[in-house]
Design a protein around this motif. Structure first.
Motif, PDB file in Angstrom:
ATOM      1  N   SER B  43      37.121  38.181  38.601  1.00  0.00           N
ATOM      2  CA  SER B  43      37.240  38.702  39.967  1.00  0.00           C
ATOM      3  C   SER B  43      35.867  38.954  40.550  1.00  0.00           C
ATOM      4  CB  SER B  43      38.031  40.001  39.971  1.00  0.00           C
ATOM      5  OG  SER B  43      39.342  39.757  39.558  1.00  0.00           O
ATOM      6  N   ASP B 158      42.691  34.906  43.756  1.00  0.00           N
ATOM      7  CA  ASP B 158      42.466  35.821  42.636  1.00  0.00           C
ATOM      8  C   ASP B 158      43.802  36.209  42.010  1.00  0.00           C
ATOM      9  OD1 ASP B 158      41.598  37.570  40.786  1.00  0.00           O
ATOM     10  OD2 ASP B 158      40.531  38.897  42.159  1.00  0.00           O
ATOM     11  N   GLU B 159      44.122  35.593  40.910  1.00  0.00           N
ATOM     12  CA  GLU B 159      45.382  35.833  40.205  1.00  0.00           C
ATOM     13  C   GLU B 159      46.549  35.979  41.177  1.00  0.00           C
ATOM     14  OE1 GLU B 159      45.349  38.014  36.798  1.00  0.00           O
ATOM     15  OE2 GLU B 159      43.191  37.931  36.470  1.00  0.00           O
TER      16      GLU B 159
HETATM   17 MG   LIG Z   1      40.627  40.428  38.150  1.00  0.00          MG
END
Ligand SMILES: [Mg+2]
Ligand SMILES: Nc1ncnc2c1ncn2[C@@H]1O[C@H](COP(=O)(O)OP(=O)(O)O)[C@@H](O)[C@H]1O
Lengths: 286, 357, 311
Positions: B43, B158-159
């Motif tokens: 991240s 992000d995920e």
């Molecule tokens: Mg993360």
């Protein structure tokens, strides 16, 4: 190596905002502090200086005569004692009642408990003037006018809404499993409350104590209504009364105001976190 | 030309070096997946690319321009957050058109482009709703809609699927793949889930402790991992690792397994301290051809295949083997297992791979 | 007595019925005191207010007569009541606008992560812990005609002697008290807004950064709408506290000069405890109660609406 890379990194666009904001805040802070500063300054100046327009300047020497005069005044001792005699029991009693009620509403709900809870809590929202006259008549009939009792009782009663609300919300965060485990161990409800729930809820009680203490200490309306002799006045009424006595003794008034505010200032300084929490947890007292 | 290039990018939070000299370039239209365990800095790396976090060192280029130190909005990137980050007080339409409204585009154009994005994502019916009235998958689509409407040079995810349930995750995964094909845009996708990485990526970047461990296509990483970390991280179930005995016989790798050992004749790599072998490269064999006997502990029947968890006799070494479901195995049974010797990975003391199986 | 035994025995040995019995017992024991105190000293007086509003009780005599609706009729014709009602509305509007806007502004400034945020927070919050009496006194000195801060500053800026008696002129009395009151209340709005600001998810702010929102766009399109729950609380508090507005008025102007700063609460006090018209005072307090009730109902309705969106 990393540092070298950091040096040849292109500079970010210059951002003037933080500086502007700080300047704004400092100006506003000065504006906000000025009134409080005025009291501080007045308390260390002679009334003569103040009358000549010297109140708002920083003094070269501290004049402590005002404090001496206030501290030597036996009436002030009585006012402060009366205020303590009202504030401490009323704070304790309202919190105790709030703990009881809050515990029932969160851990022993029953049919209709929501409605009862709402009725109790709505007491927070109404102007106290609404119950002024009947209470005056009630205490008059009981012969309690001009004693400290009505003040203690009314503050206890009016503290129930906020105390019940906060305690119920806090007890709701104490897992039910804890209560059930204790009961399976053979504890009764009273023991669960005193030995399990209460030790866990000390933060909530701190919040309430700071809130109630400040509110009751600072109150003006109820002692104004329920007391009339100088023996039974609390400090806030005392300030107003002494104003007449000293007429233009501004320095003494400043010192007295400061002394009267010390307890709540101490609470504010040391328990600010709890104070703010209480205020923002849906408290309406301001 | 590379759409995204990172040059020796690093970042520290206080005393912790979170990103450590990352060099990487993504080609135009490529789908790159950053994968690594939780907390490895994925991240953070993404936030460095967007500019939400200031770089501690190194440079970032997007579309050929140096954007290091530039404001996030000037970089031409769009980001889809794990939490969707939808504005609760705005309708879906306003959420998607947010960036265009900020840029004060004419109303008709905003409406047209929102409608277009909604059509691509099949959320035309939801435009009037508030985020609270949407399911997780629908919210995800809206978040993606908000990112595609601005036509960014690089998409960052992000995920994005980790808040969805398993079935929905597979479906959204396919849709993101479809979206990538349709838009042909450069996409950087972060996940800790190696399956997601394998299925989506043109190229995978494996990250561990703020460093790039290896970059390559999914198959490349699977077949030719550069080190023990990548070998263990990519592939499910994970590769089996066995330590090599220091003083084995000549021309033979001796594998330590508690009190007993496994001798692999005619296969040796100098300096190897451990070997790795994937579950599908272990196979059942007769008592003669088998390299070692083992006890079947648990069998997971997945239908198309079975996973057999083995215990090498006389040790507590766990091994996973992938077999066809036809084998009539039962727990507690002793079987003989053979290594596919061509597919053994040898690792040195530092975990670096020594051969290219 | 029977209940005590049921409650103190270990519930392991009692059935579900026993358990329920024990619960009922403890409920009664624990609720008795708070409910009794609240009923006798809050609910009963509240209801009695309605009762007394139909009488001519004078505050001393035990006896009184019932006068029907004449107290309410008097309200309609009472010029001072109308005056107080108008002042209460002015007070309320100012009480909503000043502390809310100022509090919001301060909260936004402090929340922008400038150095010394905690210190600024304490400074703006400090007045809350002062009593109305002390606050009143402080501001009386600020407005003091001869050496008050306000006149001194105006004098310094304009270069000539300035001696305006702010609190003694009907034109400025109410406004001056409102400023003092706002000074005390702003800190409360500020901390509520600060609490609201911390509950705004960080990633929404980041979306704004990526999408290129200016600071003003961010505040207008994102932060202020998302602070709606906080705003509802702040406004409710302001309105309710302003209905109670009494102490500081009593200290600073006593409702004067010429009733120019009377509010309903002040008017009620004057009629009841200065003129000893307790019956009429009760009627005014009933009106106050009904106003408060209306506001509370609006407040709860808004709260539910806000909950549906932001929950
Ligand atoms: Mg993360
Ligand atoms: N703002 C921050 N301040 C300090 N440490 C941080 C911050 N953000 C992330 N970290 C740390 O950096 C490491 C990497 O975080 P992150 O990039 O979020 O990992 P990932 O996304 O791969 O799970 C973690 O150990 C985390 O604790």
């Amino acid at each position: 190596m990393v540092d070298a890379a950091a040096i040849d990194r292109p500079l970010r666009d210059f951002n003037p905002w933080p500086a502007v904001i700080v300047v704004c805040l400092v100006c506003l802070a000065v504006l906000f502090l000025a009134p409080t500063l005025g009291v501080l300054l007045s308390s260390v100046k002679t009334t003569r200086d103040i009358a000549f327009g010297e109140l708002w300047t920083i003094p070269d020497t501290l004049f402590l005569g005002n404090f001496g005069e206030v501290i030597a005044n036996p009436a002030v001792h009585r006012y402060i004692l009366n205020t303590i005699l009202v504030t401490v029991p009323a704070t304790a009693a309202s919190i105790a009642l709030g703990v009881f009620a809050g515990y029932v509403f969160s851990k022993l709900p029953f049919r209709g408990s929501d409605v009862l809870f709402l009725i109790l809590v709505s007491g927070m929202f109404f102007p106290p003037q609404v119950i002024l006259i009947p209470l005056f008549r009630l205490f008059n009939t009981m012969g309690l006018i001009d004693t400290l009792w009505p003040i203690i009782i009314v503050h206890t009663a009016l503290g129930i809404p906020i105390c019940t609300l906060l305690m119920r919300n806090f007890f709701a965060t104490v897992p039910n499993a804890l209560r059930e485990a204790a009961i399976l161990e053979g504890a009764n409800e009273w023991q669960v409350l005193m030995r399990v729930a209460l030790p866990l809820s000390l933060p909530a009680i701190a919040v309430l104590a700071t809130l109630q203490f400040t509110w009751i200490w600072n109150d003006f309306l109820w002692p104004l209504i329920f007391t009339n002799s100088d023996e039974k006045r609390t400090i806030m009424i005392g300030i107003v009364n002494l104003k007449g006595q000293y007429s233009v003794a501004w320095g003494v008034q400043g010192a007295l105001s400061l002394i009267a505010s010390i307890p709540t200032l101490i609470v504010f300084l040391f328990f600010q976190r709890y104070f703010i929490k209480g205020m923002t947890m849906g408290a309406v007292k301001g | 030309m590379a759409d995204l290039r990172l040059e020796n990018v690093s970042k520290r939070f206080g005393d912790v070096q979170v990103i450590n000299g990352v060099d990487f370039a993504a080609k135009h239209g490529e789908f790159v997946v950053f994968v690594g365990p939780s907390g490895c800095g994925k991240s953070t790396l993404l936030r460095l690319i967007t500019g939400l976090e200031e770089t501690g060192g190194g440079r970032i280029f997007i579309g050929g321009a140096d954007v290091t130190g530039m404001k996030p909005s000037k970089r031409g990137v769009a980001m889809v957050f794990q939490s969707y980050a939808l504005f609760p007080h705005m309708t879906v339409e306003d959420n998607i058109g947010f960036g265009l409204r900020l840029a004060k585009l004419p109303k008709e154009e905003i409406g047209r482009r929102v409608a277009e994005a909604a059509r691509i994502l099949q959320i035309e019916d939801l435009l009037e709703r508030k985020p609270r009235q949407l399911s997780g998958g629908q919210r995800q689509r809206v978040a993606i809609g908000r990112s595609i409407i601005r036509d960014p040079k690089v998409f960052l995810f992000d995920e994005p699927l980790s808040n969805l349930d398993a079935a929905l995750r597979v479906q959204m995964r396919l849709e993101i793949a479809r979206l990538h094909k349709r838009l042909g845009a450069t996409m950087i996708y972060v996940t800790h889930d190696q399956t997601e990485a394998m299925t989506l990526a043109d190229r995978i970047v494996v990250i561990n402790r703020g460093r790039i461990e290896q970059v390559g296509s999914p198959i490349d990483l699977y077949d030719h991992p550069a080190n023990r970390f990548v070998s263990g991280f990519i592939g499910s179930p994970a590769m089996n690792f066995i330590d090599v005995n220091e003083h084995g016989p000549e021309n033979c790798t001796s594998l330590g397994a508690g009190s007993a050992s496994i001798e692999l004749d005619g296969c040796q790599v100098a300096g190897a301290t451990a070997i790795g072998i994937r579950p599908e490269h272990l196979e059942l064999a007769g008592p003669e051809e088998g390299d070692f006997p083992a006890t079947v502990e648990i069998i997971e029947k997945l239908g198309a295949e079975s996973l057999v968890y083995l215990q090498f006799d006389g040790s507590d070494l766990p091994l996973t083997m992938r077999t066809s479901p036809e084998h009539p195995l039962c727990a507690g049974e002793t079987v003989h297992v053979r290594f596919n010797k061509d597919r053994i990975h040898f690792f040195d003391r530092d975990g670096k791979i020594l051969n290219r199986p | 007595m029977k209940g005590v035994r049921a409650g103190s025995r270990s519930p392991i040995f009692c059935g579900a019925r026993r358990m329920e019995q024990s619960n009922r017992f403890w409920r009664t024991v624990l609720l008795a005191a708070p409910v009794a105190v609240f009923t006798v000293f809050v609910i009963w007086p509240l209801l009695s207010s309605f009762h007394y509003s139909f009488t001519n009780w004078n505050g001393f005599n035990r006896e009184f007569d019932y006068v029907g609706f004449s107290n309410y009729a008097k309200i309609v014709t009472d010029k001072l009541f109308l005056n107080a009602a108008i002042n209460t509305v002015i007070w309320m509007v100012a009480a909503i606008l000043l502390p809310t806007l100022l509090g919001l502004g301060l909260a936004l400034l402090i929340d922008s992560r400038v150095p010394g945020g905690t210190m600024f927070k304490s400074i703006f919050y400090l007045p809350i812990c002062l009593s109305a009496v002390v606050v009143g006194q402080i501001w009386v000195w600020i407005y003091q005609p001869d050496w008050g801060l306000l006149n001194t500053v105006i004098g310094l800026v304009s270069g000539e002697e300035f001696r305006y008696p702010w609190l003694a002129k009907p034109d400025t009395a109410l406004g001056s008290v409102i400023i003092a009151w706002a000074w005390q209340q702003t800190g409360l709005s500020m901390v509520i807004y600060l609490a609201g600001l911390t509950s705004i998810p960080e990633d929404l702010i980041e979306v704004c950064e990526i999408e290129g929102a200016t600071a003003w766009q961010r505040i207008r399109m994102l932060i202020i709408p998302l602070l709606t729950p906080a705003t509802v609380v702040v406004i409710a508090l302001s309105v309710i506290n302003s209905l109670k507005g009494f102490d500081i008025l009593y200290i600073m102007t006593g409702g004067g000069p010429f009733h120019s700063s009377d509010t309903l609460a002040m008017h009620m006090y004057n009629e009841s405890f200065k003129k000893y018209l307790m019956g009429y005072g009760s009627a005014i307090s009933v009106v106050l109660f009904l106003i408060a009730l209306t506001i509370i109902r609006i407040y709860f309705r808004q709260l539910r609406r806000v909950d549906e969106i932001y929950g």
